[in-house]
Design a protein around this motif. Structure first.
Motif: not given
Lengths: 144, 433
Positions: A5, A7-9, A46, A65, A67, A69
């Motif tokens: 997945q 994950s983006v801020f 997400r 940003i 990431k 997951t």
């Protein structure tokens, strides 16, 4: 096999989510699923996409940003009690769910897909497989 | 065993230092009166003549010089020697306004290099050392100053200048450099790069670093020392006064010794301009008593710090200055409390965030508000909302205990904080008072 997945801020202000979908759309990234978690001043998007690495690069180039997951994806029949039946397997396998979300669609109209974030992804996957559950692979997701 | 570059001066008794200062000050004021019309006018306006200055006790009678004077007198108005006697200029980057251009005679260069040599020896340097100078060379004072100091000590000097990190590391390793001089932020960067390349603290030949030219925190010192396995020493200076080496740290690492045979330090209240008693916090003011070409008298540095004359374990007797808390221009008064951006920065770094932030001060219902916007970093980001919120709460608590007042923290997207000329705009004060 768990899937990735992204994950983006996201800052909590108008237009942030649109900026994210905009850069993904411009590069023709196909989103399979999207879920948002938010607090008063920030959020986390997400997303599940067809091409994970391409999408992460696109997002990073646009100063997001992002990431990766590991999450578990499971296909269930789109019928009453479908999720309940699946969760009873999770319960029996003693897998604790941190969060989950669902998506429908794709070529198989009779199915729904569930995404689970669990603490110990590998261990949970092993216990679920033992109970006869098939966990989807990245390739399955790309082909939906 | 502590080593000194000029032991008789660095460890002179208080009386000896005062005698040197008295003699040099009287001479310097006469020199400025005779040769710098700009400053003479300021003295006349205050009704002071060189005859009124008999010792350092009369220093307070003299007018101040500030950055504003440097701007007005640019470029030659404060030069105290005919240009034919000057041999060099150095200049600031000009990020906070007009460039400062400072002039040097050969005598001025010599005393400046002596100061830098004292700093290198205080950091454990000797002619056995290989000293790599990774400060920029050119108009910036960092490279030329430490280069000259390194020569005076007799180190094998490696003038790499700044940039080209992989080449810097190659020289450190191939020539077995034992001392490095650069800005603290570059030292941190070099350390990280070497770590990535697989060099642990034991694989790095460096034993000491002399870092200055920008504000850095004690936490950053600890980080650099650990990553590179060195002792990291602070050095202080201003182009207006010569460059690095006005003050430097010794083995005690508890404040920087000011070279009092060349510079007289005072602490004043930045608002009232009154001289404050020893140990008070205030603005640092310097009088250069030995410089010919650019003789600054009572120059207001805008740096806020404290001085101490407590005995130092290294044996040096010169007064020590604490690491400046920040510039008086940067100080904010929020709900009656003095707040420096550098304090906020320290807390951010302690909590794992980067120093990319903006402070927004406003007034709502007659009460000041303090908002700190912090850019999210990949290291601090997870897919777990609770974890991020918990880190954010700890940051709020950390700020409260550092500042004594509550700050709201907002996490913002990377690179969303406005930058001008590469530097982030740190403070936005929206209060209309």
């Amino acid at each position: 096999m768990s899937i990735k997945q992204i994950s983006v801020f996201l800052e909590n202000k108008p237009g942030t989510l649109k900026k994210m979908t905009g850069v993904l759309a411009a590069k023709k990234v196909d989103m399979r699923a999207l879920s948002l978690a938010e607090t008063k001043d920030f959020g986390i998007a997400r997303i599940i996409v067809d091409d994970v690495f391409e999408a992460v690069n696109i997002l990073k180039d646009a100063d997001f940003i992002a990431k990766l997951t590991s999450v578990l994806a499971v296909k269930i029949p789109d019928v009453p009690g479908g999720l309940d039946q699946l969760l009873s397997i999770f319960s029996e396998a003693e897998v604790n769910i941190e969060y989950m979300y669902a998506f429908l669609g794709g070529s198989d109209v009779k199915s729904a897909y569930m995404i689970f974030r669990v603490a110990d992804t590998k261990g949970a996957e092993a216990r679920l497989t033992k109970k006869g559950l098939r966990v989807l692979t990245q390739e399955d997701i790309a082909n939906i | 065993m502590e080593k000194y570059f000029q032991e008789s001066i660095e460890c002179a008794s208080r009386d000896e230092i005062i005698a040197i200062q008295n003699e040099k000050l009287v001479k310097q004021v006469r020199h400025v009166w005779d040769n710098v019309p700009y400053y003479r006018k300021k003295m006349e306006a205050k009704g002071v003549t060189p005859d009124d200055i008999k010792s350092i006790d009369d220093l307070h009678k003299l007018p101040f010089l500030s950055k504003k004077d440097l701007r007005e007198a640019y470029p030659y108005g404060l030069v105290g020697k005919p240009l034919k006697d000057c041999v060099r200029i150095q200049s600031t980057s000009g990020t906070t306004g007009k460039r400062v251009v400072a002039f040097y005679t050969q005598h001025d260069i010599d005393l400046w290099e002596d100061c830098c040599a004292r700093a290198i020896v205080a950091a454990g340097g000797s002619k056995e050392d290989v000293c790599q100078i990774s400060y920029g060379y050119g108009l910036f004072t960092g490279g030329p100053g430490l280069n000259g100091g390194s020569h005076k000590v007799g180190c094998l000097t490696v003038p790499t200048s700044s940039g080209n990190t992989d080449r810097q590391i190659m020289f450190i390793q191939d020539l077995q450099a034992t001392i490095i001089c650069c800005t603290p932020s570059y030292a941190a960067f070099l350390g990280e790069r070497m770590k990535e390349m697989g060099y642990g603290p034991d694989d790095i030949p460096l034993k000491a670093g002399i870092f200055g030219a920008e504000a850095w925190s004690e936490e950053m010192r600890q980080d650099i020392q650990k990553t590179m396995g060195i002792k990291a020493y602070d050095i202080y200076g201003l182009t207006e006064l010569s460059g690095p080496g006005v003050a430097f740290e010794c083995s005690a690492q508890k404040g920087m010794h000011i070279n009092e045979d060349h510079f007289i330090a005072e602490i004043i209240d930045p608002e009232t301009e009154e001289v404050l008693p020893e140990g008070s916090q205030g603005e640092l003011v310097f009088t250069a008593i030995d410089k010919e070409a650019f003789p600054m008298i009572r120059y207001r540095t805008r740096d806020i710090c404290k001085l101490t004359r407590e005995k130092c374990s290294c044996g040096r007797t010169h007064v020590r200055m604490a690491k400046p808390m920040g510039r008086s221009d940067d100080m904010l008064i929020i709900r009656g409390v003095n707040v420096f951006p550098s304090q906020i920065e320290t807390v951010l770094l302690n909590h794992g965030y980067a120093a990319n932030y903006q402070i927004i001060v406003d007034r709502k219902n007659n009460s000041d508000t303090l908002d700190v916007q912090v850019e999210m970093t990949p290291e601090m980001f997870t897919d777990n909302v609770g974890e991020i919120a918990e880190n954010q709460k700890q940051l709020v608590d950390g700020l409260k205990s550092m500042l004594g007042i509550k700050a709201n923290v907002t996490l913002v997207a990377p690179k969303s904080i406005a930058r001008s000329e590469g530097k982030a705009v740190r403070v936005i004060d929206k209060r209309k008072i």
